[in-house]
Design a protein around this motif. Structure first.
Motif, PDB file in Angstrom:
ATOM      1  N   ASP A  45       0.794  -1.224   0.000  1.00  0.00           N
ATOM      2  CA  ASP A  45       0.000   0.000   0.000  1.00  0.00           C
ATOM      3  C   ASP A  45       0.831   1.282   0.000  1.00  0.00           C
ATOM      4  OD1 ASP A  45       0.889  -0.270   2.605  1.00  0.00           O
ATOM      5  OD2 ASP A  45      -1.102  -0.454   3.498  1.00  0.00           O
ATOM      6  N   LEU A  46       2.096   1.218   0.439  1.00  0.00           N
ATOM      7  CA  LEU A  46       2.941   2.415   0.428  1.00  0.00           C
ATOM      8  C   LEU A  46       3.752   2.557  -0.860  1.00  0.00           C
ATOM      9  CD1 LEU A  46       4.262   2.490   4.114  1.00  0.00           C
ATOM     10  CD2 LEU A  46       2.632   4.049   3.049  1.00  0.00           C
ATOM     11  N   SER A  47       3.728   1.526  -1.699  1.00  0.00           N
ATOM     12  CA  SER A  47       4.494   1.569  -2.956  1.00  0.00           C
ATOM     13  C   SER A  47       3.684   0.932  -4.077  1.00  0.00           C
ATOM     14  CB  SER A  47       5.833   0.834  -2.798  1.00  0.00           C
ATOM     15  OG  SER A  47       6.622   1.440  -1.816  1.00  0.00           O
ATOM     16  N   ILE A  48       2.529   1.498  -4.336  1.00  0.00           N
ATOM     17  CA  ILE A  48       1.663   0.959  -5.392  1.00  0.00           C
ATOM     18  C   ILE A  48       2.308   1.180  -6.758  1.00  0.00           C
ATOM     19  CG2 ILE A  48      -0.573   1.265  -6.544  1.00  0.00           C
ATOM     20  CD1 ILE A  48      -0.829  -0.128  -3.847  1.00  0.00           C
ATOM     21  N   LEU A  50       1.838   2.258  -9.982  1.00  0.00           N
ATOM     22  CA  LEU A  50       0.806   3.052 -10.660  1.00  0.00           C
ATOM     23  C   LEU A  50       0.757   2.786 -12.159  1.00  0.00           C
ATOM     24  CD1 LEU A  50       1.275   6.305  -8.598  1.00  0.00           C
ATOM     25  CD2 LEU A  50      -0.720   4.814  -8.573  1.00  0.00           C
ATOM     26  N   ASP A  51       1.846   2.281 -12.731  1.00  0.00           N
ATOM     27  CA  ASP A  51       1.802   1.895 -14.147  1.00  0.00           C
ATOM     28  C   ASP A  51       0.826   0.727 -14.327  1.00  0.00           C
ATOM     29  OD1 ASP A  51       3.641   3.820 -14.881  1.00  0.00           O
ATOM     30  OD2 ASP A  51       5.361   2.485 -14.604  1.00  0.00           O
ATOM     31  N   LYS A  72       1.851   9.787  -1.747  1.00  0.00           N
ATOM     32  CA  LYS A  72       2.474   9.687  -3.080  1.00  0.00           C
ATOM     33  C   LYS A  72       1.610   8.884  -4.048  1.00  0.00           C
ATOM     34  CE  LYS A  72       5.594   5.767  -2.233  1.00  0.00           C
ATOM     35  NZ  LYS A  72       6.995   5.322  -2.209  1.00  0.00           N
ATOM     36  N   ASN A  73       0.821   7.939  -3.529  1.00  0.00           N
ATOM     37  CA  ASN A  73      -0.115   7.217  -4.406  1.00  0.00           C
ATOM     38  C   ASN A  73      -1.126   8.188  -5.007  1.00  0.00           C
ATOM     39  OD1 ASN A  73       1.064   4.729  -3.753  1.00  0.00           O
ATOM     40  ND2 ASN A  73      -0.356   4.382  -2.060  1.00  0.00           N
ATOM     41  N   ILE A  74      -1.637   9.069  -4.151  1.00  0.00           N
ATOM     42  CA  ILE A  74      -2.656  10.024  -4.599  1.00  0.00           C
ATOM     43  C   ILE A  74      -2.066  11.015  -5.594  1.00  0.00           C
ATOM     44  CG2 ILE A  74      -4.223  11.854  -3.820  1.00  0.00           C
ATOM     45  CD1 ILE A  74      -4.333  10.188  -1.127  1.00  0.00           C
TER      46      ILE A  74
END
Length: 255
Positions: A45-48, A50-51, A72-74
């Motif tokens: 959850d802290l390093s999703i 995003l690609d 950072k995800n958002i």
């Protein structure tokens, strides 16, 4: 609709809404219901990744701010113009409201109102059972042992304690999470020690590690063997499953 969840509590909200079938991807830690384990996993959850999120072409991403660092995800979702909502519940009322917010975002407002009503009714039912309790035991909740972290007053576990007919010994500290030490816990002398280490399965928590802390054999909870090793997934995640944890806690301390 194609929906992605970026943390376990959001995945569990989808299940409570009866909409798990809409999920096309989840974070690595989402493990309930069992069916979500077969979905594409998008990283912790802290390093999703995003690609990967982008490749799945979601209509909506359920993002979160429940853990520091999720920002950072958002930021990444916004930079890619991926539609999202952010859930960050701190209380049982917030969780109830998130059921409505999530269902509204999925264009299913009736589903949200119905689920919120069920959540509220179940909570009130447990509170009613506990309302006649004369002796309200003092609970020490341990989220992490070194350094010691425990929930303060601005946290759902203080509410869960009260709803179960007990009280959190750190409810006087106006924080969501309190860093303290074993001597402070000892001075408060809880009736029960409730261990739910974040991210650690209960089977891996050894009771003797807790009993053998300096001075702790004198504690009321240790002398009376009132050490509860609990499922962290029922107490540490801000999702409707907290009600499962609440029902279990009520039974354990008032049986």
């Amino acid at each position: 609709m194609r929906v992605i969840s970026l943390c376990p509590s959001n995945t569990e909200i989808m299940e409570f809404l009866g909409l798990t079938n809409l999920l096309v991807g989840v974070d690595d830690f989402s493990d309930w219901p069992e069916s979500v384990k077969s979905l594409p996993q998008l990283g912790p959850d802290l390093s999703i990744n995003l690609d990967l999120v982008d490749e799945l072409k979601p209509d909506l991403v359920l993002a979160s701010l429940s853990v520091p660092g999720m920002e950072k995800n958002i930021e990444g979702l916004a930079a890619r113009n991926i539609p999202y909502i952010v859930l960050n519940p701190q209380s049982l009322a917030d969780i109830e409201n998130d059921l409505i917010v999530t269902a509204n975002a999925l264009n299913m407002p009736d589903r949200g109102q119905e689920a919120a009503g069920q959540f509220r009714s179940r909570l009130e039912n447990i509170k009613q059972k506990a309302s006649g309790v004369r002796q309200r035991p003092k609970l020490y909740w341990e989220w992490w042992p070194k350094p010691v972290f425990t929930p303060g007053s601005i946290n759902w576990l203080t509410e869960v304690s009260e709803a179960a007919g007990a009280e959190n010994i750190f409810k006087d500290v106006e924080l969501a999470s309190v860093q303290t030490d074993w001597d402070d816990v000892k001075s408060r002398n809880p009736d029960y020690i409730c261990v739910a280490w974040v991210g650690v399965r209960k089977q891996k928590v050894k009771k003797e590690l807790i009993i053998n802390r300096p001075g702790w054999p004198e504690l009321e909870a240790v002398r009376n063997d009132r050490i509860l090793i609990l499922e962290e997934e029922l107490y540490c995640r801000p999702s409707p499953r907290l009600l499962d944890g609440l029902e279990k806690l009520h039974h354990l301390i008032h049986a």
